[in-house]
Scaffold this motif. Structure first.
Motif, short mmCIF file in Angstrom:
data_model
loop_
_atom_site.label_atom_id
_atom_site.label_comp_id
_atom_site.label_asym_id
_atom_site.label_seq_id
_atom_site.Cartn_x
_atom_site.Cartn_y
_atom_site.Cartn_z
N ALA A 95 32.92 63.43 1.87
CA ALA A 95 33.00 62.47 2.98
C ALA A 95 33.93 62.96 4.07
O ALA A 95 33.67 62.78 5.26
N SER A 96 35.04 63.61 3.68
CA SER A 96 36.03 64.06 4.66
C SER A 96 35.52 65.20 5.53
O SER A 96 36.13 65.52 6.55
N SER A 97 34.41 65.81 5.15
CA SER A 97 33.83 66.85 5.99
C SER A 97 33.16 66.25 7.22
O SER A 97 32.86 66.96 8.18
N ARG A 98 32.95 64.92 7.20
CA ARG A 98 32.29 64.24 8.30
C ARG A 98 33.19 63.23 9.01
O ARG A 98 33.14 63.13 10.23
N ILE A 99 34.00 62.51 8.27
CA ILE A 99 34.88 61.49 8.85
C ILE A 99 36.21 61.49 8.11
O ILE A 99 36.28 61.93 6.96
N PRO A 100 37.28 61.00 8.75
CA PRO A 100 38.58 60.97 8.08
C PRO A 100 38.57 60.06 6.85
O PRO A 100 37.94 59.00 6.85
N VAL A 101 39.28 60.49 5.82
CA VAL A 101 39.36 59.75 4.57
C VAL A 101 40.83 59.57 4.18
O VAL A 101 41.60 60.53 4.21
N LEU A 102 41.20 58.35 3.82
CA LEU A 102 42.51 58.05 3.27
C LEU A 102 42.30 57.45 1.89
O LEU A 102 41.69 56.39 1.74
N LEU A 103 42.77 58.14 0.86
CA LEU A 103 42.63 57.69 -0.52
C LEU A 103 44.01 57.35 -1.07
O LEU A 103 44.90 58.20 -1.09
N CYS A 104 44.18 56.12 -1.51
CA CYS A 104 45.44 55.68 -2.11
C CYS A 104 45.25 55.54 -3.61
O CYS A 104 44.29 54.91 -4.07
N THR A 105 46.17 56.10 -4.37
CA THR A 105 46.04 56.08 -5.82
C THR A 105 47.41 56.08 -6.50
O THR A 105 48.34 56.72 -6.00
N PRO A 106 47.53 55.39 -7.66
CA PRO A 106 48.75 55.51 -8.46
C PRO A 106 48.66 56.61 -9.50
O PRO A 106 49.60 56.85 -10.26
N SER A 107 47.51 57.31 -9.56
CA SER A 107 47.23 58.26 -10.62
C SER A 107 47.73 59.66 -10.29
O SER A 107 47.27 60.29 -9.33
N LEU A 108 48.64 60.16 -11.09
CA LEU A 108 49.11 61.54 -10.94
C LEU A 108 47.99 62.53 -11.19
O LEU A 108 47.89 63.57 -10.52
N ALA A 109 47.13 62.22 -12.16
CA ALA A 109 46.03 63.13 -12.48
C ALA A 109 45.07 63.25 -11.32
O ALA A 109 44.61 64.36 -10.99
N LEU A 110 44.75 62.14 -10.70
CA LEU A 110 43.82 62.19 -9.57
C LEU A 110 44.44 62.91 -8.39
O LEU A 110 43.81 63.79 -7.79
N ALA A 111 45.67 62.57 -8.04
CA ALA A 111 46.33 63.24 -6.91
C ALA A 111 46.47 64.73 -7.17
O ALA A 111 46.30 65.56 -6.26
N GLY A 112 46.77 65.08 -8.42
CA GLY A 112 46.96 66.49 -8.76
C GLY A 112 45.69 67.31 -8.73
O GLY A 112 45.75 68.54 -8.72
N ALA A 113 44.54 66.64 -8.71
CA ALA A 113 43.28 67.37 -8.68
C ALA A 113 42.88 67.79 -7.27
O ALA A 113 41.95 68.57 -7.10
N PHE A 114 43.58 67.26 -6.27
CA PHE A 114 43.33 67.65 -4.88
C PHE A 114 44.23 68.82 -4.51
O PHE A 114 45.21 69.14 -5.21
N ASP A 115 43.94 69.46 -3.39
CA ASP A 115 44.81 70.51 -2.90
C ASP A 115 46.16 69.92 -2.54
O ASP A 115 46.25 68.80 -2.00
N LEU A 116 47.21 70.66 -2.81
CA LEU A 116 48.57 70.17 -2.61
C LEU A 116 48.82 69.73 -1.18
O LEU A 116 49.49 68.72 -0.92
N GLU A 117 48.25 70.46 -0.21
CA GLU A 117 48.50 70.14 1.20
C GLU A 117 47.83 68.83 1.64
O GLU A 117 48.15 68.30 2.71
N ASP A 118 46.93 68.28 0.81
CA ASP A 118 46.27 67.04 1.16
C ASP A 118 47.02 65.81 0.63
O ASP A 118 46.64 64.67 0.95
N VAL A 119 48.06 66.02 -0.18
CA VAL A 119 48.70 64.92 -0.90
C VAL A 119 50.03 64.55 -0.27
O VAL A 119 50.86 65.42 0.01
N LEU A 120 50.23 63.26 -0.06
CA LEU A 120 51.51 62.70 0.34
C LEU A 120 51.98 61.75 -0.75
O LEU A 120 51.18 61.09 -1.38
N ARG A 121 53.28 61.67 -0.94
CA ARG A 121 53.82 60.74 -1.94
C ARG A 121 54.53 59.60 -1.23
O ARG A 121 55.33 59.82 -0.33
N ALA A 122 54.20 58.40 -1.66
CA ALA A 122 54.81 57.21 -1.06
C ALA A 122 56.28 57.15 -1.41
O ALA A 122 56.67 57.55 -2.51
#
Length: 222
Positions: free
Chosen positions: A195-222
């Motif tokens: 989806a992000s290849s076409r439009i901006p995406v903001l994904l909010c999650t409490p899951s370390l496993a899910l966040a860790g599966a993305f590229d590091l540069e895409d992840v922000l920590r609250a």
């Protein structure tokens, strides 16, 4: 308008202050969920303002003090400040659109608060064509920017990360599960990336496993 979010700022909400999203995909790791709730409040309130529904909005029921929100989209910054008055009604005391060229368009006169945002009176649609004078040219730019911002805000809605509609200007995904099976993590990552290849995406999650599966540069920590 590419709908790239460049800036999110809030004063008066519980935990959200400043957030600079990534260009296309932003994954917000939010173990406590407080920043996610504030983001939901921010975007829902901005959508209500774009529709002229401040007086019907319920997202400020738990907020006591004044609220100021800033949203940057592409080359525009939309700023709105809200105060609760003694009669219990929230009103717009500041509203302006700032353009990259250094032009600031105030929509609310000082000491003349509005019951609804002026942005809601500038619906999406074709830009109004004007004559060739410099003032008219600036007016046309302002009209185009206002209509684009209005359309962007009206298109917002919260969607579950496991199943969402990508036919909107901006995708806000909320993943509430902390412990996701590996196949679910894979599905979430691939869907959000596509989806992000076409439009901006903001994904909010409490899951370390899910966040860790993305590229590091895409992840922000609250």
């Amino acid at each position: 308008m590419s709908n790239r979010i460049t800036r999110i700022q809030a004063e008066g909400l519980r935990s959200l202050r400043d957030l600079v999203p990534k260009p296309r995909l932003t994954v917000l790791l939010d173990p406590e969920g407080e920043a996610t709730r504030d983001l939901v409040t921010l975007f829902t309130l901005l959508r209500d303002l774009a529709h002229g529904r401040l007086q019907q909005s319920q997202v400020l029921d738990a907020v006591d003090g004044p609220v100021t929100l800033v949203l940057g989209v592409d080359d525009y910054d939309y700023t709105v400040a809200l105060h609760r008055f003694p009669d219990g009604r929230w009103r717009v005391v500041q509203e302006e659109l700032s353009l990259l060229a250094g032009i600031s368009l105030p929509f609310v006169e000082p000491d003349s608060p509005r019951d609804e945002a002026l942005l809601s009176t500038l619906p999406t649609g074709p830009t109004v064509r004007m004559d060739d004078t410099e003032a008219a040219w600036l007016g046309e730019i302002a009209d185009r920017a206002s209509r684009a911002m209005n359309g962007f805000l009206r298109g917002f809605r919260i969607q579950p990360a496991e199943s969402f509609d990508a036919n909107i200007p901006f995708i806000f995904l909320e993943e509430r599960d902390v412990d996701l099976p590996a196949n679910a993590v894979w599905d979430r990552v691939q869907s959000a990336r596509a989806a992000s290849s076409r439009i901006p995406v903001l994904l909010c999650t409490p899951s370390l496993a899910l966040a860790g599966a993305f590229d590091l540069e895409d992840v922000l920590r609250a």
